[in-house]
Design an enzyme around this catalytic site. Sequence first.
Site, PDB file in Angstrom:
ATOM      1  N   CYS A 129       0.808  -1.272  -0.169  1.00  0.00           N
ATOM      2  CA  CYS A 129       0.125  -0.011   0.066  1.00  0.00           C
ATOM      3  C   CYS A 129       0.779   1.312   0.083  1.00  0.00           C
ATOM      4  CB  CYS A 129      -0.837   0.083   1.328  1.00  0.00           C
ATOM      5  SG  CYS A 129      -1.817  -1.473   1.289  1.00  0.00           S
ATOM      6  N   HIS A 264      -3.439   6.729   2.311  1.00  0.00           N
ATOM      7  CA  HIS A 264      -3.968   5.366   1.857  1.00  0.00           C
ATOM      8  C   HIS A 264      -5.328   5.161   2.646  1.00  0.00           C
ATOM      9  CE1 HIS A 264      -4.068   1.376   1.240  1.00  0.00           C
ATOM     10  NE2 HIS A 264      -3.770   0.835   2.274  1.00  0.00           N
ATOM     11  N   ASN A 295     -10.127  -0.922  -0.400  1.00  0.00           N
ATOM     12  CA  ASN A 295      -8.891  -0.508  -0.095  1.00  0.00           C
ATOM     13  C   ASN A 295      -8.113  -1.164  -1.399  1.00  0.00           C
ATOM     14  OD1 ASN A 295      -6.153  -1.040   0.248  1.00  0.00           O
ATOM     15  ND2 ASN A 295      -6.307  -1.547   2.680  1.00  0.00           N
TER      16      ASN A 295
HETATM   17  C1  LIG Z   1     -10.362  -5.600  10.109  1.00  0.00           C
HETATM   18  C2  LIG Z   1     -10.863  -4.812  11.095  1.00  0.00           C
HETATM   19  C3  LIG Z   1     -12.138  -3.989  10.163  1.00  0.00           C
HETATM   20  C4  LIG Z   1     -11.663  -5.706  12.254  1.00  0.00           C
HETATM   21  O1  LIG Z   1     -12.067  -4.917  12.918  1.00  0.00           O
HETATM   22  P1  LIG Z   1     -11.996  -5.423  14.432  1.00  0.00           P
HETATM   23  O2  LIG Z   1     -12.521  -4.231  15.358  1.00  0.00           O
HETATM   24  O3  LIG Z   1     -10.363  -5.269  14.599  1.00  0.00           O
HETATM   25  O4  LIG Z   1     -12.373  -6.585  14.675  1.00  0.00           O
HETATM   26  P2  LIG Z   1     -11.932  -7.721  15.607  1.00  0.00           P
HETATM   27  O5  LIG Z   1     -11.253  -9.058  14.802  1.00  0.00           O
HETATM   28  O6  LIG Z   1     -11.370  -7.397  16.910  1.00  0.00           O
HETATM   29  O7  LIG Z   1     -13.532  -8.423  16.010  1.00  0.00           O
HETATM   30  C5  LIG Z   1     -14.406  -7.683  16.832  1.00  0.00           C
HETATM   31  C6  LIG Z   1     -15.700  -8.326  16.517  1.00  0.00           C
HETATM   32  O8  LIG Z   1     -16.154  -8.547  15.339  1.00  0.00           O
HETATM   33  C7  LIG Z   1     -16.481  -9.574  14.775  1.00  0.00           C
HETATM   34  N1  LIG Z   1     -15.908  -9.459  13.153  1.00  0.00           N
HETATM   35  C8  LIG Z   1     -14.841  -9.532  12.730  1.00  0.00           C
HETATM   36  N2  LIG Z   1     -14.847  -9.731  11.580  1.00  0.00           N
HETATM   37  C9  LIG Z   1     -16.139  -9.555  11.147  1.00  0.00           C
HETATM   38  C10 LIG Z   1     -16.704  -9.173  10.108  1.00  0.00           C
HETATM   39  N3  LIG Z   1     -16.244  -9.268   8.783  1.00  0.00           N
HETATM   40  N4  LIG Z   1     -18.145  -9.133  10.232  1.00  0.00           N
HETATM   41  C11 LIG Z   1     -18.804  -9.437  11.284  1.00  0.00           C
HETATM   42  N5  LIG Z   1     -18.130  -9.360  12.248  1.00  0.00           N
HETATM   43  C12 LIG Z   1     -16.868  -9.176  12.553  1.00  0.00           C
HETATM   44  C13 LIG Z   1     -15.462 -10.563  15.540  1.00  0.00           C
HETATM   45  O9  LIG Z   1     -15.909 -11.748  15.774  1.00  0.00           O
HETATM   46  C14 LIG Z   1     -15.537  -9.996  17.036  1.00  0.00           C
HETATM   47  O10 LIG Z   1     -16.840 -10.243  17.803  1.00  0.00           O
HETATM   48  P3  LIG Z   1     -16.951 -10.307  19.321  1.00  0.00           P
HETATM   49  O11 LIG Z   1     -16.698  -8.963  19.665  1.00  0.00           O
HETATM   50  O12 LIG Z   1     -18.351 -10.958  19.546  1.00  0.00           O
HETATM   51  O13 LIG Z   1     -16.024 -11.353  19.596  1.00  0.00           O
HETATM   52  C15 LIG Z   1     -10.020  -3.638  11.750  1.00  0.00           C
HETATM   53  O14 LIG Z   1      -9.121  -4.878  12.306  1.00  0.00           O
HETATM   54  C16 LIG Z   1      -9.033  -2.884  10.705  1.00  0.00           C
HETATM   55  O15 LIG Z   1      -9.743  -2.347  10.196  1.00  0.00           O
HETATM   56  N6  LIG Z   1      -7.979  -3.283  10.906  1.00  0.00           N
HETATM   57  C17 LIG Z   1      -7.006  -2.505   9.953  1.00  0.00           C
HETATM   58  C18 LIG Z   1      -7.079  -3.310   8.542  1.00  0.00           C
HETATM   59  C19 LIG Z   1      -6.519  -2.361   7.507  1.00  0.00           C
HETATM   60  O16 LIG Z   1      -6.622  -1.251   7.426  1.00  0.00           O
HETATM   61  N7  LIG Z   1      -5.865  -3.070   6.660  1.00  0.00           N
HETATM   62  C20 LIG Z   1      -5.255  -2.276   5.760  1.00  0.00           C
HETATM   63  C21 LIG Z   1      -3.837  -1.734   6.026  1.00  0.00           C
HETATM   64  S1  LIG Z   1      -2.997  -1.624   4.620  1.00  0.00           S
END
Ligand SMILES: CC(C)(COP(=O)(O)OP(=O)(O)OC[C@H]1O[C@@H](n2cnc3c(N)ncnc32)[C@H](O)[C@@H]1OP(=O)(O)O)[C@@H](O)C(=O)NCCC(=O)NCCS
Length: 339
Positions: A129, A264, A295
């Site tokens: 990215c 980004h 993304n």
């Molecule tokens: C991917 C992302 C959106 C996930 O969100 P998060 O809040 O970290 O999610 P978590 O893995 O902690 O999970 C939180 C809850 O959501 C749920 N969950 C995770 N993915 C899910 C999805 N796709 N749909 C619905 N629920 C989801 C989990 O099961 C968890 O539930 P619980 O609280 O009941 O256990 C987040 O981590 C993120 O944006 N990260 C950066 C990604 C990014 O920008 N990448 C590019 C970099 S170049």
Amino acid sequence: MTATPKGFATALRSATPVANARIAGIGGYRPRRIVPNSEIVERIDSSDEWIRERSGIIERRWAGDGESVIDMSVMAAEPALEMAGITGSDIDAVLVATVSWPYQTPAAAPLVAERFGSKGMALDISAACAGYCHGIALANDMVRGGSAENVLVVGVERLSDFTSRDDRGTAFIFGDGAGAAVVSRSDTPGIGPTIWGSDGAQWDVISQTESWIDVHEQKLRWPHIGMQGQTVFRWAVWGMAPVAQRALDAAGVTADQLDAFVPHQANVRIIDAMVKQLKLPDGLAIARDIAYTGNTSAASVPLAMERMVRKGQIPSGGLALQIGFGAGLSYAAQVVVIP
Ligand SMILES: CC(C)(COP(=O)(O)OP(=O)(O)OC[C@H]1O[C@@H](n2cnc3c(N)ncnc32)[C@H](O)[C@@H]1OP(=O)(O)O)[C@@H](O)C(=O)NCCC(=O)NCCS
């Protein structure tokens, strides 16, 4: 030490004029197929509401027939060349930033150059990215150093080829597309100092799930790009705003002198957190292309800027702060004059 021959020193001096460089043109290509959240949610047990709230993504584009990495690069580059007022034969170098060109070798760039009838230097950049902002920095140094007059920089991804439809952490994030810029010699400076770096200790935080050798020898399924979402999120929010601030400082620019912030397009919550930490003024144009593009890794910064330029949301000649960050981990940020 042996004395350097006089002719060599003279040749080097005349071969390395210190020139200025700017982004002279920008273009973008978005694949035809629009993929709304509703098409993705079932396989990852998610919902449109969750995806919008946690990432800001409403829809993304997935490439199809006639939309290869090369096709999209060319279609993004055409309007960039036109805006820069140059043709294919004027291109001295092509830098293609991508992580989804499906050949180990050769690079995509020579094929892109070929499609424009250019025989110029051509190579790919693998900085995920952050790849496009690395490309702008390298093109700037090449033009300033005198090794090229016009450099085509492309950020392009067909991430749908490397995304698991069943991976809850990534299936809804990635999209396809291409953005391109022409960096040309100019009378005035147009690209500020780049702040860039890497953290290989976090190499595995965003990565292809298995190496090609493991896939082959262990007869594994097609690999995809996996991500430790929360780790990436924290690194981006806390680590990247200071990098963006250093790019501003290095350019001698304050936030109130900016006309645009083009980070980004990783996640809208990361964008919002950076805006807050950088204390960017109310009313500043902030790129939020992620809502309709997802993304697109290396393509995200040029696609976001292209949309703002095309829609007349930011002024030609104004200043934009741009930053790319992602797998590596790697990052690059600079202030640029808007084409
Ligand atoms: C991917 C992302 C959106 C996930 O969100 P998060 O809040 O970290 O999610 P978590 O893995 O902690 O999970 C939180 C809850 O959501 C749920 N969950 C995770 N993915 C899910 C999805 N796709 N749909 C619905 N629920 C989801 C989990 O099961 C968890 O539930 P619980 O609280 O009941 O256990 C987040 O981590 C993120 O944006 N990260 C950066 C990604 C990014 O920008 N990448 C590019 C970099 S170049």
